[in-house]
Design an enzyme around this catalytic site. Structure first.
Site, PDB file in Angstrom:
ATOM      1  CB  SER A  35      -0.873   0.008   1.265  1.00 55.68           C
ATOM      2  OG  SER A  35      -1.501   1.251   1.442  1.00 55.68           O
ATOM      3  CE1 TYR A  54      -3.787  -2.104   5.199  1.00 58.18           C
ATOM      4  CE2 TYR A  54      -3.019   0.151   4.928  1.00 58.18           C
ATOM      5  CZ  TYR A  54      -3.525  -1.009   4.388  1.00 58.18           C
ATOM      6  OH  TYR A  54      -3.767  -1.089   3.042  1.00 58.18           O
TER       7      TYR A  54
END
Length: 170
Positions: free
Chosen positions: A30, A43
């Site tokens: 990401s 995350y």
């Protein structure tokens, strides 16, 4: 999931593909991998691991006919936010709608990067600029804290790193 499962599956797939003498591995990271994300720290950290691990794996696989790619999409039009229990307030006053890409467009970009044998692919021009800028800012802050003389000496090196990284992610 982003660490144990990804690592185990990637290693086993790499072993099998090396025996065949060909193959491609696509790990999804990401753009969060390149920045501090208050409220999403775990995350972002696991996605940074995905990028770092894939870069290392890619180097270990060099010359074997097998490649590994870390694909780093930015905001994507999916149900991720709903599933994670997020709402617009989680991102402050920033609406991600204008930055979102379709899941299909992201999948195509990831597939193309993997087929091309790229090590890291940041999806989208602005995402690339933001990711590289964030890394450069972190390095500059670190260097500045070490003193102006050292900063000037490393400023040219930093520019080379930025140029190399942006070329590698295209």
């Amino acid at each position: 999931l982003n660490i144990a499962a990804l690592t185990g599956l990637s290693i086993e797939a790499a072993r099998a593909m090396k025996r065949l003498g060909r193959g491609r591995i696509l790990n999804v990271a990401s753009t969060a991998a390149f920045q501090a994300c208050p409220g999403f720290g775990v995350y972002a950290a696991t996605k940074a691991y995905v990028v770092s691990f894939t870069e290392s794996l890619s180097e270990e696989l060099r010359g074997t006919g097998v490649s590994a790619t870390a694909f780093c999409p930015g905001p994507t039009a999916t149900e991720f936010g709903e599933a994670a229990g997020l709402d617009e307030a989680a991102f402050g006053r920033i609406s991600l709608d204008k930055w979102e890409r379709s899941a299909a467009a992201c999948a195509e970009a990831g597939w193309a990067a993997m087929q091309a044998g790229r090590t890291v692919k940041i999806d989208g021009c602005w995402n690339t600029v933001l990711a590289v800028s964030e890394r450069a800012a972190q390095i500059r802050c670190s260097l500045r804290s070490q003193g102006r003389r050292r900063f000037r000496r490393f400023e040219r090196l930093l520019l080379k790193i930025e140029l190399h990284y942006s070329v590698r992610t295209r």
